[in-house]
Scaffold this active site. Structure first.
Site, PDB file in Angstrom:
ATOM      1  N   ASP A  70      62.553 -15.240 -24.948  1.00 50.80           N
ATOM      2  CA  ASP A  70      60.950 -14.336 -25.286  1.00 50.80           C
ATOM      3  C   ASP A  70      60.300 -15.502 -26.050  1.00 50.80           C
ATOM      4  O   ASP A  70      60.832 -16.111 -27.148  1.00 50.80           O
ATOM      5  CB  ASP A  70      61.328 -13.114 -26.026  1.00 50.80           C
ATOM      6  CG  ASP A  70      60.365 -12.107 -26.086  1.00 50.80           C
ATOM      7  OD1 ASP A  70      59.793 -11.782 -24.788  1.00 50.80           O
ATOM      8  OD2 ASP A  70      59.654 -12.271 -27.241  1.00 50.80           O
ATOM      9  N   SER A  71      59.174 -15.465 -25.904  1.00 47.22           N
ATOM     10  CA  SER A  71      58.359 -16.640 -26.242  1.00 47.22           C
ATOM     11  C   SER A  71      56.958 -16.178 -26.672  1.00 47.22           C
ATOM     12  O   SER A  71      56.427 -15.189 -25.999  1.00 47.22           O
ATOM     13  CB  SER A  71      58.593 -17.883 -25.572  1.00 47.22           C
ATOM     14  OG  SER A  71      58.348 -17.442 -24.225  1.00 47.22           O
ATOM     15  N   TYR A 154      49.515 -20.515 -22.182  1.00 42.42           N
ATOM     16  CA  TYR A 154      48.549 -21.183 -23.070  1.00 42.42           C
ATOM     17  C   TYR A 154      48.422 -22.740 -23.340  1.00 42.42           C
ATOM     18  O   TYR A 154      47.678 -23.204 -23.841  1.00 42.42           O
ATOM     19  CB  TYR A 154      48.581 -20.695 -24.328  1.00 42.42           C
ATOM     20  CG  TYR A 154      48.589 -18.884 -24.645  1.00 42.42           C
ATOM     21  CD1 TYR A 154      47.275 -18.357 -24.716  1.00 42.42           C
ATOM     22  CD2 TYR A 154      49.541 -18.228 -24.311  1.00 42.42           C
ATOM     23  CE1 TYR A 154      47.181 -17.032 -24.897  1.00 42.42           C
ATOM     24  CE2 TYR A 154      49.684 -16.846 -24.381  1.00 42.42           C
ATOM     25  CZ  TYR A 154      48.184 -16.420 -24.787  1.00 42.42           C
ATOM     26  OH  TYR A 154      48.302 -15.002 -24.717  1.00 42.42           O
ATOM     27  N   ASP A 155      49.187 -23.297 -22.217  1.00 40.88           N
ATOM     28  CA  ASP A 155      49.346 -24.882 -22.326  1.00 40.88           C
ATOM     29  C   ASP A 155      48.192 -25.507 -22.332  1.00 40.88           C
ATOM     30  O   ASP A 155      47.807 -26.616 -23.130  1.00 40.88           O
ATOM     31  CB  ASP A 155      50.391 -25.452 -21.264  1.00 40.88           C
ATOM     32  CG  ASP A 155      51.669 -25.108 -21.649  1.00 40.88           C
ATOM     33  OD1 ASP A 155      51.941 -24.622 -22.809  1.00 40.88           O
ATOM     34  OD2 ASP A 155      52.670 -25.151 -20.834  1.00 40.88           O
ATOM     35  N   LYS A 175      56.510 -32.345 -22.553  1.00 45.21           N
ATOM     36  CA  LYS A 175      56.852 -30.661 -22.947  1.00 45.21           C
ATOM     37  C   LYS A 175      58.390 -30.519 -22.896  1.00 45.21           C
ATOM     38  O   LYS A 175      58.897 -29.971 -23.729  1.00 45.21           O
ATOM     39  CB  LYS A 175      56.095 -29.729 -21.835  1.00 45.21           C
ATOM     40  CG  LYS A 175      56.275 -28.368 -22.560  1.00 45.21           C
ATOM     41  CD  LYS A 175      55.482 -27.397 -21.703  1.00 45.21           C
ATOM     42  CE  LYS A 175      55.815 -25.917 -22.143  1.00 45.21           C
ATOM     43  NZ  LYS A 175      55.391 -24.960 -21.352  1.00 45.21           N
TER      44      LYS A 175
HETATM   45  O1  LIG Z   1      51.454 -21.938 -22.511  1.00 44.42           O
HETATM   46  C1  LIG Z   1      52.571 -21.483 -22.677  1.00 44.42           C
HETATM   47  N1  LIG Z   1      53.500 -22.457 -22.679  1.00 44.42           N
HETATM   48  C2  LIG Z   1      54.724 -21.996 -23.231  1.00 44.42           C
HETATM   49  O2  LIG Z   1      56.094 -23.010 -23.047  1.00 44.42           O
HETATM   50  C3  LIG Z   1      55.104 -20.668 -23.395  1.00 44.42           C
HETATM   51  N2  LIG Z   1      55.855 -19.820 -23.806  1.00 44.42           N
HETATM   52  C4  LIG Z   1      55.357 -18.731 -23.779  1.00 44.42           C
HETATM   53  N3  LIG Z   1      54.475 -18.626 -23.576  1.00 44.42           N
HETATM   54  C5  LIG Z   1      53.369 -17.537 -23.328  1.00 44.42           C
HETATM   55  O3  LIG Z   1      54.039 -16.485 -24.285  1.00 44.42           O
HETATM   56  C6  LIG Z   1      54.112 -15.174 -23.365  1.00 44.42           C
HETATM   57  C7  LIG Z   1      55.737 -14.943 -23.052  1.00 44.42           C
HETATM   58  O4  LIG Z   1      55.939 -13.488 -22.897  1.00 44.42           O
HETATM   59  P1  LIG Z   1      57.364 -13.189 -22.410  1.00 44.42           P
HETATM   60  O5  LIG Z   1      58.241 -13.917 -23.340  1.00 44.42           O
HETATM   61  O6  LIG Z   1      57.358 -11.678 -22.281  1.00 44.42           O
HETATM   62  O7  LIG Z   1      57.419 -13.913 -21.015  1.00 44.42           O
HETATM   63  P2  LIG Z   1      57.061 -13.128 -19.742  1.00 44.42           P
HETATM   64  O8  LIG Z   1      56.641 -11.823 -19.944  1.00 44.42           O
HETATM   65  O9  LIG Z   1      56.047 -14.215 -19.045  1.00 44.42           O
HETATM   66  O10 LIG Z   1      58.159 -13.492 -18.854  1.00 44.42           O
HETATM   67  P3  LIG Z   1      59.893 -12.441 -19.106  1.00 44.42           P
HETATM   68  O11 LIG Z   1      60.500 -13.651 -19.326  1.00 44.42           O
HETATM   69  O12 LIG Z   1      59.279 -11.830 -20.063  1.00 44.42           O
HETATM   70  O13 LIG Z   1      60.141 -12.028 -17.633  1.00 44.42           O
HETATM   71  C8  LIG Z   1      53.543 -15.535 -22.217  1.00 44.42           C
HETATM   72  O14 LIG Z   1      52.145 -14.997 -22.054  1.00 44.42           O
HETATM   73  C9  LIG Z   1      53.703 -16.894 -21.919  1.00 44.42           C
HETATM   74  O15 LIG Z   1      52.231 -17.477 -21.167  1.00 44.42           O
HETATM   75  C10 LIG Z   1      53.919 -19.711 -23.255  1.00 44.42           C
HETATM   76  N4  LIG Z   1      52.610 -20.185 -22.892  1.00 44.42           N
HETATM   77 MG   LIG Z   2      57.757 -10.577 -20.753  1.00 42.54          MG
END
Ligand SMILES: O=c1[nH]c(=O)c2ncn([C@@H]3O[C@H](COP(=O)(O)OP(=O)(O)OP(=O)(O)O)[C@@H](O)[C@H]3O)c2[nH]1
Ligand SMILES: [Mg+2]
Length: 198
Positions: A70-71, A154-155, A175
């Site tokens: 989760d990020s 958002y990269d 990265k």
């Molecule tokens: O540019 C980016 N580089 C990264 O390295 C990065 N890591 C996270 N994020 C953004 O943060 C949200 C995660 O949300 P999140 O953790 O719920 O993931 P998700 O919903 O996409 O997939 P899931 O793992 O939940 O199935 C999403 O909007 C991602 O775009 C990033 N953006």
């Molecule tokens: Mg998610």
């Protein structure tokens, strides 16, 4: 022992698989099909655990290790937005481009051409009688004119500390060395090895 990835995000799958070259890591969708998981925790760690536990319970096997991520990105000058709401910043079901555009718009509204920002990743590991969460961070700044199309999310608007190019422009290898996800996964690796061999 199978290692299963509890994410639907293809960008994460690519990055995580490239960090675990020696292990066969399987996205949950290949086994269970597509699945929506409600992320109703109040921290990255809680949401990572929700995702890993949901997939572990559905797999219903003691012979699996489930990893989740989760990020998100945090911008202190914008009241710490979007933080844990990064994936739904422009609304539920919003895509990466819409979320990025919303952050660009909010920077412009606040008159910020650039401002400090950081990524957080919480990696959860669930296996039989095992539960772990690790964090990693990457610091830098966001800019109001995205550049490049590498990475994901958002990269294209994020410039890591010590660089003058966005993660959309930089080589993916950079990265891989610097990211919030890589840092948390470096901590996760020995735990996964221990769980594989127990
Ligand atoms: O540019 C980016 N580089 C990264 O390295 C990065 N890591 C996270 N994020 C953004 O943060 C949200 C995660 O949300 P999140 O953790 O719920 O993931 P998700 O919903 O996409 O997939 P899931 O793992 O939940 O199935 C999403 O909007 C991602 O775009 C990033 N953006
Ligand atoms: Mg998610």
């Amino acid at each position: 022992m199978q290692i299963i990835l509890a994410t639907s995000n293809k960008g994460k799958v690519k990055e995580i698989q490239s960090l675990f070259k020696d292990d066969h890591i399987i996205p949950f969708k290949d086994i269970l099909g597509p699945l929506e998981i409600e992320e109703n925790g109040s921290t990255f760690a809680e949401n990572a655990l929700i995702k890993a536990k949901t997939i572990f319970n559905k797999l219903n096997s003691n012979d699996v290790i489930v990893i989740s991520d989760d990020s998100g990105i945090t911008v202190p000058a914008l009241n710490n937005e979007p933080g844990i709401y990064s994936a739904r910043y422009a609304g539920i079901g919003a895509n990466d481009k819409q979320n990025l555009n919303k952050l660009v718009e909010n920077l412009k509204k606040s008159g910020l051409k650039e401002t400090p920002a950081y990524y957080t990743a919480a990696i959860a590991i669930i296996a039989s009688e095992a539960k772990y969460v690790m964090h990693g961070w990457m610091y830098g700044k966001v800019i109001d004119e995205p550049r490049g199309d590498g990475g994901f999310g958002y990269d294209p608007m994020f410039i890591p500390e010590g660089f003058d190019k966005t993660l959309g422009e930089l080589d993916p290898e950079i990265k891989r060395e610097l990211s919030h996800r890589s840092k948390a996964l470096t901590l996760a690796k020995p735990i996964i090895e221990m769980l594989k061999n127990r």
